[in-house]
Structure formats: C-alpha cells, structure tokens
Write an enzyme that holds these catalytic residues in place. Sequence first.
Site, PDB file in Angstrom:
ATOM      1  N   GLY A   1      41.538  51.958  33.836  1.00 55.11           N
ATOM      2  CA  GLY A   1      40.471  51.490  34.733  1.00 55.11           C
ATOM      3  C   GLY A   1      39.616  52.648  35.206  1.00 55.11           C
TER       4      GLY A   1
ATOM      5  N   GLY B   1      36.225  52.126  36.867  1.00 53.32           N
ATOM      6  CA  GLY B   1      36.151  51.240  38.030  1.00 53.32           C
ATOM      7  C   GLY B   1      35.931  51.970  39.339  1.00 53.32           C
ATOM      8  CD  GLN B   2      35.572  50.192  45.347  1.00 54.71           C
ATOM      9  OE1 GLN B   2      36.302  49.219  45.147  1.00 54.71           O
ATOM     10  NE2 GLN B   2      35.061  50.465  46.530  1.00 54.71           N
TER      11      GLN B   2
ATOM     12  NE  ARG C   1      35.448  43.347  27.233  1.00 48.16           N
ATOM     13  CZ  ARG C   1      36.397  42.822  27.991  1.00 48.16           C
ATOM     14  NH1 ARG C   1      36.360  42.993  29.289  1.00 48.16           N
ATOM     15  NH2 ARG C   1      37.370  42.118  27.473  1.00 48.16           N
TER      16      ARG C   1
ATOM     17  CG  ASP D   1      41.912  45.681  25.671  1.00 49.07           C
ATOM     18  OD1 ASP D   1      42.474  45.301  26.724  1.00 49.07           O
ATOM     19  OD2 ASP D   1      41.465  44.890  24.822  1.00 49.07           O
ATOM     20  CB  ILE D   2      45.787  47.552  29.989  1.00 49.92           C
ATOM     21  CG1 ILE D   2      45.001  46.532  30.807  1.00 49.92           C
ATOM     22  CG2 ILE D   2      45.503  48.967  30.428  1.00 49.92           C
ATOM     23  CD1 ILE D   2      45.630  46.259  32.141  1.00 49.92           C
TER      24      ILE D   2
ATOM     25  CE1 TYR E   1      43.098  42.179  42.642  1.00 45.43           C
ATOM     26  CE2 TYR E   1      42.981  41.616  44.966  1.00 45.43           C
ATOM     27  CZ  TYR E   1      42.954  42.560  43.953  1.00 45.43           C
ATOM     28  OH  TYR E   1      42.771  43.886  44.274  1.00 45.43           O
TER      29      TYR E   1
ATOM     30  CE  LYS F   1      46.054  44.233  42.593  1.00 48.31           C
ATOM     31  NZ  LYS F   1      46.068  45.422  41.724  1.00 48.31           N
TER      32      LYS F   1
ATOM     33  CB  ILE G   1      38.309  50.809  48.751  1.00 51.70           C
ATOM     34  CG1 ILE G   1      39.825  50.629  48.679  1.00 51.70           C
ATOM     35  CG2 ILE G   1      37.949  52.283  48.625  1.00 51.70           C
ATOM     36  CD1 ILE G   1      40.454  51.178  47.437  1.00 51.70           C
TER      37      ILE G   1
HETATM   38  C1  AKB Z   1      39.083  42.696  46.755  1.00 46.93           C
HETATM   39  O1  AKB Z   1      38.286  42.464  47.667  1.00 46.93           O
HETATM   40  O2  AKB Z   1      39.358  41.899  45.848  1.00 46.93           O
HETATM   41  C2  AKB Z   1      39.790  44.039  46.765  1.00 46.93           C
HETATM   42  C3  AKB Z   1      41.089  44.006  47.503  1.00 46.93           C
HETATM   43  C4  AKB Z   1      41.116  43.936  48.968  1.00 46.93           C
HETATM   44  O3  AKB Z   1      42.121  44.067  46.898  1.00 46.93           O
HETATM   45  N1  AKB Z   1      38.928  45.038  47.339  1.00 46.93           N
END
Ligand code: AKB
Length: 322
Positions: free
Chosen positions: A8, A11-12, A36, A53-54, A143, A147, A173
Amino acid sequence: MKNILVTGAAGQIGSELIPVLRARYGTDNVIAGLNRTPLSSKVSNAGPSMKVDITNISDIEKAVDNFEIDYIFHMSTFLSALAENNPQGAFGVNIAGLTNVLDVAVDKKLEGVMIPSSIAVFGSGIPTEDTPNDVMLKPTTLYGIAKVYGELLGNYYFQRYGLDVRGLRLPGIVSCMDEMPTNGTTDYAVQIFYGAVQDSSYTCFLKPDTRLPMVYMPDAVKALIDLAECHTDKLVHRTDFNVTAMSFTPSDLAREIRKKIPDFVISYDIDTLRQSIADSWPSSLDDSAARLEWGWHPDYDITSMVDEMLSLVSQQLNSRPI
Ligand code: AKB
C-alpha cells in the site's frame, strides 16, 4: 528489521511511512510495494519499488525473495466507505490479501508483520466515550469486520506459528500529502484544510457534532514504528492497541481553523452512508494500554496540528501564506 516491504505504498499512510523508514533503515532497504495507484514523487524518486498486488500471493513471494525481506508493514486496505461500495474488492484486499501476507510471512520465516487495525472494529453495546481497549467487538461495517479478522488472525498466527504480528487501532488520520485518503469516513478532516486554504470554505459530509478520535500523520507514523521496534517482552496485547491523540467534531475543527482564517465558512451536505458509519464508531478512545506497554504518546494536539496543516497545505498549493 533489515529489509522492509511496505504494501500500500501509494496510499495515505504508506506514502508518509516510507520516507521515515528510509531515513531510519536506509533507502535501499525499504521497498515500496504498490498495485494500481502510482507512487508519489517523495517515494518513487528515492528508492526501490515493485508491483505487489496482495491478492496475488506470488507477487508477495517474489517481493520477499527478490529483496530478502524480513519485515512487512502491511498498509494496503480498502477504507470504510470504499469497502461498503465495493464489497468484493474489500473481501479480496482486506481479508484474502491480508491472509496472503501472513501466510508468506510464515512460509518465508519473516521476523514480523505490522497490520494496522482501526476504530472501525468497534460497534454497538460498548461505551462510546473513552472506549476501553478490551471490549466486545461487534462492528457493523465490512471494513470493521475485516479489521477484527486481521486482529484475531494476527494473534492466531503468533500463537500457532510464532510469527511476530503487531497492530494498532488507528483513528482518523489527518495529513497533508500528495495522496488523499480514498473514501474513508474521516476523510473530511483532510479535505477541510484544502477547502480552507483554497476558498475559505468547505462542505462537510458529516454532521457538525460528529465527534471522532483522530491523530496527525507524524504521530501515526511514529506509533507504527515504535510499536514495531519495541521489545516483545513488554507486550501484553499484540494486534489490537487503541491509539488516539485528540477527538473533535467538524464544528470544533472549523472553529480551530477560523483562529487562523477568520472568514472560513463550513457548510454541510450529509453523506448518509458515511454518517451511519461514523455514528457506529467511538467518539474517543482509552489508549492507556499502548501508553503503558510501549510508551505511546502523541506530540500533536488539535491546535498544533491545525497550525502545521494550514502552513503545509498552503505551501503545497503555493497559495496565500497563513
Ligand atoms: C476510515 O475513515 O475508513 C479510516 C479509518 C478510521 O479507519 N480513516
């Protein structure tokens, strides 16, 4: 850690973590793994990179073999709203991809893997203020479910295979960067600075009183590296540390920005998906386990973060000095 792979990398977080790791471990020893999205110039001009590509386990194996990798910072992820909009993609990256990374780490006998978790692991039935580290986890988003899977699988691979997996639950973040976060729920806290500097205005997709835990990027990067480097004997938890630096609402953040840009105006146009995700997350976290076990302490609060963000964004956009 001698040779580090960061997935990644475009990414951010990846794009900010890599320069700090390169300064610490040597430019050639930190490999940017990307799929990508192209790398930011800060990362691509400075050191080695490779397509990883994981969701394709052989890409991870090749990167580990070619660069004699012994540690992975696994940063690739679909963020919260993106995962809801593309569940198949999220399954591939956040569940199958994560499992691939851990499997390769076991097969190739790596020293360890860092897998960031998120405040998204929390759901209903728990205190939303100062949410404790060890509570029931009942996330309502894909998501968040992924996690929780990462936290549990990481612990399982530690118990079962002795793989040193560590992780922390990152809040929203805030960062100034080439790379904008892609469809997370806390993205407003980055976008607002660009609106403030460019037009003195911003239309926020969360309600004015939605309070969420947050951290500024230099502290997030510090947390990832400190946890990865700390002695294993100190750890009671492993993959599930609450970490936070501040908690604020869009309206608190706007007030703070107005101290520097008095004519800044915030308006609201609520995105119902992201609002419902935010409403399922804690308002603030108890991060005492991280403070006790590996010495976590943030350097930035809302005031120092806003000061620095406004001046960096303004330099980046080459706009009026703040
Ligand atoms: C999101 O907003 O999806 C992320 C998080 C808090 O994991 N920044």
